[in-house]
Design a protein around this motif. Structure first.
Motif, PDB file in Angstrom:
ATOM      1  N   GLY A 294      26.236  44.602  44.430  1.00 31.57           N
ATOM      2  CA  GLY A 294      27.337  45.187  43.672  1.00 31.57           C
ATOM      3  C   GLY A 294      27.920  44.266  42.625  1.00 31.57           C
ATOM      4  O   GLY A 294      28.990  44.546  42.068  1.00 31.57           O
ATOM      5  N   LEU A 295      27.237  43.187  42.310  1.00 30.05           N
ATOM      6  CA  LEU A 295      27.788  42.194  41.386  1.00 30.05           C
ATOM      7  C   LEU A 295      27.736  42.658  39.937  1.00 30.05           C
ATOM      8  O   LEU A 295      28.625  42.343  39.143  1.00 30.05           O
ATOM      9  CB  LEU A 295      27.030  40.865  41.534  1.00 30.05           C
ATOM     10  CG  LEU A 295      26.923  40.302  42.955  1.00 30.05           C
ATOM     11  CD1 LEU A 295      26.208  38.962  42.936  1.00 30.05           C
ATOM     12  CD2 LEU A 295      28.311  40.162  43.586  1.00 30.05           C
ATOM     13  N   GLU A 296      26.689  43.414  39.600  1.00 30.65           N
ATOM     14  CA  GLU A 296      26.564  43.888  38.219  1.00 30.65           C
ATOM     15  C   GLU A 296      27.721  44.808  37.851  1.00 30.65           C
ATOM     16  O   GLU A 296      28.284  44.723  36.749  1.00 30.65           O
ATOM     17  CB  GLU A 296      25.224  44.603  38.013  1.00 30.65           C
ATOM     18  CG  GLU A 296      23.989  43.726  38.203  1.00 30.65           C
ATOM     19  CD  GLU A 296      23.493  43.655  39.631  1.00 30.65           C
ATOM     20  OE1 GLU A 296      22.390  43.144  39.845  1.00 30.65           O
ATOM     21  OE2 GLU A 296      24.216  44.126  40.544  1.00 30.65           O
ATOM     22  N   GLY A 299      30.737  43.107  36.803  1.00 38.28           N
ATOM     23  CA  GLY A 299      30.632  42.231  35.649  1.00 38.28           C
ATOM     24  C   GLY A 299      30.475  40.769  35.999  1.00 38.28           C
ATOM     25  O   GLY A 299      30.663  39.894  35.161  1.00 38.28           O
ATOM     26  N   ILE A 300      30.115  40.485  37.238  1.00 40.95           N
ATOM     27  CA  ILE A 300      29.930  39.097  37.672  1.00 40.95           C
ATOM     28  C   ILE A 300      28.560  38.579  37.256  1.00 40.95           C
ATOM     29  O   ILE A 300      28.393  37.388  36.980  1.00 40.95           O
ATOM     30  CB  ILE A 300      30.105  38.991  39.205  1.00 40.95           C
ATOM     31  CG1 ILE A 300      31.551  39.316  39.583  1.00 40.95           C
ATOM     32  CG2 ILE A 300      29.728  37.608  39.716  1.00 40.95           C
ATOM     33  CD1 ILE A 300      31.792  39.346  41.071  1.00 40.95           C
ATOM     34  N   ARG A 313      34.119  29.251  40.852  1.00 42.09           N
ATOM     35  CA  ARG A 313      34.733  30.567  40.753  1.00 42.09           C
ATOM     36  C   ARG A 313      34.000  31.412  39.715  1.00 42.09           C
ATOM     37  O   ARG A 313      33.587  30.922  38.669  1.00 42.09           O
ATOM     38  CB  ARG A 313      36.211  30.435  40.356  1.00 42.09           C
ATOM     39  CG  ARG A 313      37.038  29.603  41.325  1.00 42.09           C
ATOM     40  CD  ARG A 313      38.484  29.469  40.861  1.00 42.09           C
ATOM     41  NE  ARG A 313      38.562  28.906  39.521  1.00 42.09           N
ATOM     42  CZ  ARG A 313      39.704  28.702  38.874  1.00 42.09           C
ATOM     43  NH1 ARG A 313      40.866  29.016  39.452  1.00 42.09           N
ATOM     44  NH2 ARG A 313      39.712  28.174  37.651  1.00 42.09           N
ATOM     45  N   THR A 314      33.847  32.680  40.008  1.00 36.31           N
ATOM     46  CA  THR A 314      33.297  33.630  39.051  1.00 36.31           C
ATOM     47  C   THR A 314      34.430  34.096  38.134  1.00 36.31           C
ATOM     48  O   THR A 314      35.518  33.515  38.123  1.00 36.31           O
ATOM     49  CB  THR A 314      32.683  34.834  39.770  1.00 36.31           C
ATOM     50  OG1 THR A 314      33.724  35.570  40.433  1.00 36.31           O
ATOM     51  CG2 THR A 314      31.642  34.383  40.798  1.00 36.31           C
ATOM     52  N   ARG A 315      34.207  35.183  37.383  1.00 34.48           N
ATOM     53  CA  ARG A 315      35.254  35.706  36.498  1.00 34.48           C
ATOM     54  C   ARG A 315      36.492  36.127  37.277  1.00 34.48           C
ATOM     55  O   ARG A 315      37.583  36.222  36.731  1.00 34.48           O
ATOM     56  CB  ARG A 315      34.720  36.873  35.679  1.00 34.48           C
ATOM     57  CG  ARG A 315      34.269  38.059  36.522  1.00 34.48           C
ATOM     58  CD  ARG A 315      33.801  39.204  35.643  1.00 34.48           C
ATOM     59  NE  ARG A 315      34.874  39.661  34.775  1.00 34.48           N
ATOM     60  CZ  ARG A 315      34.736  40.656  33.910  1.00 34.48           C
ATOM     61  NH1 ARG A 315      33.571  41.263  33.800  1.00 34.48           N
ATOM     62  NH2 ARG A 315      35.737  41.033  33.170  1.00 34.48           N
ATOM     63  N   TYR A 316      36.300  36.417  38.580  1.00 35.78           N
ATOM     64  CA  TYR A 316      37.431  36.658  39.478  1.00 35.78           C
ATOM     65  C   TYR A 316      37.644  35.380  40.277  1.00 35.78           C
ATOM     66  O   TYR A 316      36.778  34.994  41.072  1.00 35.78           O
ATOM     67  CB  TYR A 316      37.143  37.824  40.419  1.00 35.78           C
ATOM     68  CG  TYR A 316      36.834  39.115  39.715  1.00 35.78           C
ATOM     69  CD1 TYR A 316      37.846  39.918  39.211  1.00 35.78           C
ATOM     70  CD2 TYR A 316      35.509  39.537  39.543  1.00 35.78           C
ATOM     71  CE1 TYR A 316      37.553  41.104  38.558  1.00 35.78           C
ATOM     72  CE2 TYR A 316      35.217  40.721  38.894  1.00 35.78           C
ATOM     73  CZ  TYR A 316      36.246  41.499  38.394  1.00 35.78           C
ATOM     74  OH  TYR A 316      35.960  42.667  37.742  1.00 35.78           O
ATOM     75  N   PRO A 317      38.765  34.700  40.104  1.00 34.25           N
ATOM     76  CA  PRO A 317      38.941  33.389  40.745  1.00 34.25           C
ATOM     77  C   PRO A 317      38.812  33.397  42.258  1.00 34.25           C
ATOM     78  O   PRO A 317      38.486  32.359  42.849  1.00 34.25           O
ATOM     79  CB  PRO A 317      40.357  32.989  40.314  1.00 34.25           C
ATOM     80  CG  PRO A 317      40.597  33.739  39.045  1.00 34.25           C
ATOM     81  CD  PRO A 317      39.889  35.057  39.221  1.00 34.25           C
ATOM     82  N   HIS A 318      39.043  34.542  42.890  1.00 35.02           N
ATOM     83  CA  HIS A 318      38.943  34.582  44.359  1.00 35.02           C
ATOM     84  C   HIS A 318      37.532  34.902  44.830  1.00 35.02           C
ATOM     85  O   HIS A 318      37.267  34.909  46.029  1.00 35.02           O
ATOM     86  CB  HIS A 318      39.927  35.613  44.926  1.00 35.02           C
ATOM     87  CG  HIS A 318      39.544  37.022  44.623  1.00 35.02           C
ATOM     88  ND1 HIS A 318      39.704  37.586  43.384  1.00 35.02           N
ATOM     89  CD2 HIS A 318      38.980  37.985  45.395  1.00 35.02           C
ATOM     90  CE1 HIS A 318      39.276  38.842  43.407  1.00 35.02           C
ATOM     91  NE2 HIS A 318      38.823  39.100  44.622  1.00 35.02           N
TER      92      HIS A 318
END
Length: 495
Positions: A294-296, A299-300, A313-318
């Motif tokens: 589900g990463l696509e 937008g990860i 961290r990815t684009r979402y810091p958590h």
């Protein structure tokens, strides 16, 4: 809210969470991340669809080193005559070799088991995980049914998979990778007669030598101009020399371009050649395993790549990532190293976060003799315009190496000009992966060549090679003016 979260994945951040941390993937990075979270009393769930332990335990480090051990025993039997012990050519019972591989995995499995991690306070769910929004993970359980968890932080530790290039005819070839060979070869009565290995990195070199020692006629093809292109040139040359000495045909600067059922067309600077084989082994590197989680949709992942910042961290810091999924070094010890940062930043990053330290990453190639490195090599130092001096010690001069019949290889140390501070080390020789540890410790804690020289090393051991390398550095930096004064002093004392 980002456009990637529109539609059915749109969801506000929950006010309450089921877990402090959810970890996806139970390889080295996932296991260590979950362990750390449990150790600090966080609520943590570890999710794995396949076997616990990931690639390292099941298809990577453990089985390959078990195979290498069997191959080394066979080679030692061939060389026993040098020590006055006459043995006939060893008969390799390949099914028994593969049994040793499986027994090794089974003996280590409890270290990574569901039972152990449950006992440590980790909830372990066996199933396929998918992120349905930035805080929610849906698990398709292996036992049937689904479970949904929300988490304040999520660590992606999904690993990597062998790279299989889209080359013409490859679909018609019954090839294996470092992941699949263990299952297929478990059913063989003997090793393949003619084995073609594509890829001259660590995996390709290790497996090529192992199968040659077990009885295969091995050809190794590498696209770069030399084996192990990330290592020092001297290391590459030493490894190639060892492989050639054992009858392995090595083609560097050669690239496979197409395949027939039992042959590969290979392009070289001087034209093309056809290489025949009974079995093809692809060892062309590994790519991040990013699909199906589900990463696509979040937008990860873009163009098959996952981007992280210095804190993992990815684009979402958590949502963080660690291990082979991230790189840049796909080693088990690097995955464990990153896991600390991922776990701590995931649990406490809003209070204090830590950037991953990549300054000192040791690595080893488990051929015979072994090759190990840490820190800067000459090529890297030159590219970064870092001045350096080189000190060498030839292991052929080492007493223990001589009596063990292992008098080959070298210790090569880069230091700051005029100072004993160590910039990098490369070692080729018996137990090089063990010997490098002293230099890793020294660089980590700012200990120079003088400290190594001033440390007692047991005689006779291979570890003395490190001390003698330090001795060579000391001789090259002897205080000539003081020595001339001392010479005059002692002449005066004689009267």
């Amino acid at each position: 809210m980002d456009q990637a979260l529109q539609g059915e994945s749109l969801m506000e951040k929950p006010r309450r969470f089921d877990r402090n941390l959810v970890v996806i993937g139970a390889g080295a990075a996932g296991l260590v991340s979950a362990y750390i979270a449990a150790a600090v009393k966080a609520g943590v769930t570890l999710i794995e669809a396949g076997a616990m332990g990931g690639d390292c335990l099941n298809t990577g480090c453990v089985p390959s080193k078990a195979l290498i051990k069997c191959a080394r025993i066979a080679q030692q039997a061939r060389e026993a005559e040098k020590f006055g012990v006459e043995l006939s050519e060893p008969r390799v019972d390949f099914p028994r070799v593969m049994l040793h591989v499986r027994e090794s995995i089974a003996a280590i499995e409890p270290h990574d088991s569901v039972e152990r991690y449950t006992g440590l306070g980790v909830e372990v769910l066996q199933g396929r995980a998918r992120l349905v929004d930035p805080w929610t993970v849906k698990i398709a359980l292996n036992s049937g049914g689904e479970q949904v968890l929300t988490a304040r932080a999520i660590i992606l530790a999904t690993g990597a998979e062998p790279l299989v290039p889209p080359l013409p005819g490859l679909d018609n070839v019954d090839f294996v990778t470092s992941d699949t060979l263990w299952e297929k070869f478990a059913g063989l009565d003997r090793v393949p007669e003619k084995l073609l290995v594509l890829g001259g990195g660590a995996v390709g070199c290790e497996l090529a030598q192992a199968f040659a020692r077990l009885g295969s006629r091995v050809t190794l093809v590498e696209k770069a101009e030399r084996l192990l292109p990330l290592e020092e040139r001297e290391v590459s040359e030493a490894v190639e020399q060892s492989l050639n000495a054992e009858g392995i045909e090595v083609f560097t600067a050669h690239e496979a371009v197409s395949f027939e059922k039992a042959s590969a067309k290979v392009r070289a600077p001087d034209g093309e050649r056809l290489l025949e084989f009974d079995q093809l082994l692809l060892a062309l590197g590994r790519r991040a395993r990013v699909s199906g989680f589900g990463l696509e949709a979040l937008g990860i992942v873009e163009d098959g790549k996952l981007q992280t910042d210095p804190y993992l961290r990815t684009r979402y810091p958590h949502i963080l990532a660690a291990g082979d999924l991230v790189g840049p070094h796909q080693f088990t010890h690097m995955a464990a190293h990153q896991a600390w940062y991922a776990a701590v930043n995931g649990l406490f990053g809003d209070l204090k976060k830590f950037a991953v330290d990549y300054s000192l990453v040791p690595r080893a190639v488990f051929v015979d003799p072994e090759a190990a490195s840490v820190g800067l090599g000459e090529q890297q130092a030159a590219e970064r315009n870092i001045p350096y001096e080189v000190t060498r010690y030839g292991i052929d001069d080492l007493d223990r190496a001589i009596v063990d019949g292992a008098a080959r290889g070298f210790v090569k140390v880069l230091t700051v000009p005029g100072k004993d501070r160590i910039l990098g080390v490369s070692i080729v020789g018996e137990n090089a992966a063990e010997l490098i540890a002293e230099f890793v410790l020294a660089i980590k804690h700012g200990l120079g060549m003088n400290k190594i020289l001033g440390t007692i090393h047991i005689y006779p051991t291979m570890a003395e090679a490190n001390k003698y390398a330090a001795g060579n550095w000391k001789r090259a930096h002897a205080p000539e003016r003081i020595l001339r004064l001392l010479e005059r002093f002692h002449r005066w004392r004689r009267g």
